[in-house]
Structure formats: structure tokens, C-alpha cells
Design a protein around this motif. Structure first.
Motif, PDB file in Angstrom:
ATOM      1  N   LEU A  61       0.830  -1.212   0.000  1.00  0.00           N
ATOM      2  CA  LEU A  61       0.000   0.000   0.000  1.00  0.00           C
ATOM      3  C   LEU A  61       0.862   1.258   0.000  1.00  0.00           C
ATOM      4  N   ASP A  62       1.965   1.236   0.738  1.00  0.00           N
ATOM      5  CA  ASP A  62       2.887   2.375   0.713  1.00  0.00           C
ATOM      6  C   ASP A  62       3.451   2.583  -0.691  1.00  0.00           C
ATOM      7  N   TYR A  63       3.776   1.482  -1.349  1.00  0.00           N
ATOM      8  CA  TYR A  63       4.298   1.559  -2.715  1.00  0.00           C
ATOM      9  C   TYR A  63       3.240   2.135  -3.659  1.00  0.00           C
ATOM     10  N   ALA A  64       2.012   1.655  -3.541  1.00  0.00           N
ATOM     11  CA  ALA A  64       0.926   2.165  -4.383  1.00  0.00           C
ATOM     12  C   ALA A  64       0.707   3.656  -4.133  1.00  0.00           C
ATOM     13  N   ASP A  65       0.815   4.082  -2.879  1.00  0.00           N
ATOM     14  CA  ASP A  65       0.690   5.511  -2.565  1.00  0.00           C
ATOM     15  C   ASP A  65       1.815   6.323  -3.209  1.00  0.00           C
TER      16      ASP A  65
END
Length: 181
Positions: A54-58
Motif C-alpha cells: 500500500l505504501d508503494y501504491a501511494d
């Protein structure tokens, strides 16, 4: 005989394919609705792998506008011929390459955590680098008074190779996210 080629639609346009909320929805939905759509149910614990993904997607969501702007301008070109060579060169020089360069620069700055996300990110980096090289070759092919079709075709080949790498990233990231849920 008039010679023309179509620019291949090789740019990935991954904004909505990878990120949990489409670009349009992100602009129009209230923040609470977005959080409810992208977050797992309250009863589920977020695993470290899910947090990393999720951090990567953000991080991608923060830079995707540069890729989108380059892709939209690139895909609007259509055919390349002697009659529109200058206009296509101008788009490549003023909009497409600068925006995609900015996107690639920021993509390189992302340091994902987690072994699987890092592996997938490397596919994205490789693909984006090939796409940028392809755009630069196409731009170079249009610079002279006549189109250099050899350089143009080399650029197209780079774009296709880059798209294949980006497709590996997209498919891999989607499967990885499905596996985490």
C-alpha cells in the motif's frame, strides 16, 4: 510514395490498473469514501507485506500524473508522417519526454520495502527506462528535415520492449495484491 508510421500505443497508462482508486475517483470522491474503498475491513490486521504494498501504491499515486500527461500526449499523436513531423517533434520535445523523464526520475527515487514489491518495482524501472529511451529515439528521428525511419523503428522497438516489462509489473503487482487480501 508517401511513407508514414503510426506511433504504437506502448505507454502503460497504469494509473488505474495498479492503484486501488482510479485517478478520476481520487479527484471526485470524499476522503472518507476513498479510505473505505482502499482500506481492508476494520477487523483485518494489516500485515507488513500489505503495508509495504500500500505504501508503494501511494508512492506511485504521487507521481503517476507525469506518466499520464506524457501518455495522453503521446497517444494523441496517431500517425507520423513528413507533414506532421514538426508537430510530433514539438510534442515529444515539450510535453512527452519532459513529463516521462520527470516520472522516471521520481520512480527511481521510490525505495519499496519487501522482497516481492522490490522485484516488481525493478520490472517497472526497466520498462520505464526502455520507454523513455524509445521516446528519445523517436524524437531524434524526427529532428532532421526528413524522418530517419531506422532510428524511428529502433524507438518503436524500445517502446514495445518497455511495455512488455511494464506489463510484467502490472500483472505481477495485481496478483501480489490479490494474494495479500
Amino acid at each position: 510514395m508517401k511513407k508514414w508510421w503510426s506511433l504504437s500505443l506502448s505507454l502503460a497508462l497504469i494509473g488505474s490498473a495498479v492503484l486501488p482508486v482510479s485517478a478520476f475517483a481520487a479527484e471526485t470522491a470524499p476522503a472518507q469514501q476513498q479510505a473505505a474503498e482502499t482500506a481492508p475491513a476494520a477487523t483485518e490486521e494489516l500485515t507488513p507485506a500489505m503495508i509495504a504494498a500500500l505504501d508503494y501504491a501511494d508512492a506511485l499515486e504521487n507521481i503517476i500524473q507525469y506518466e499520464d500527461k506524457a501518455a495522453d500526449a503521446f497517444n494523441s499523436v496517431g500517425m507520423v508522417s513528413a507533414s506532421n513531423r514538426k508537430a510530433v517533434y514539438s510534442k515529444l520535445n515539450n510535453i512527452i519526454v519532459p513529463n516521462y523523464s520527470k516520472f522516471y526520475y521520481h520512480l527511481k527515487q521510490i525505495k519499496p520495502s519487501g522482497k516481492e514489491v522490490t522485484k516488481l518495482h525493478n520490472y517497472y524501472l526497466q520498462g520505464a527506462a526502455l520507454q523513455l529511451e524509445g521516446m528519445q529515439l523517436i524524437k531524434k528521428s524526427l529532428y532532421g528535415a526528413k524522418i530517419n525511419w531506422t532510428t524511428y523503428n529502433q524507438g518503436q522497438t524500445k517502446l514495445k520492449s518497455g511495455k512488455a516489462k511494464i506489463d510484467l509489473f502490472i500483472n505481477g503487482f495485481e496478483k501480489y495484491m490479490d494474494k495479500l487480501q
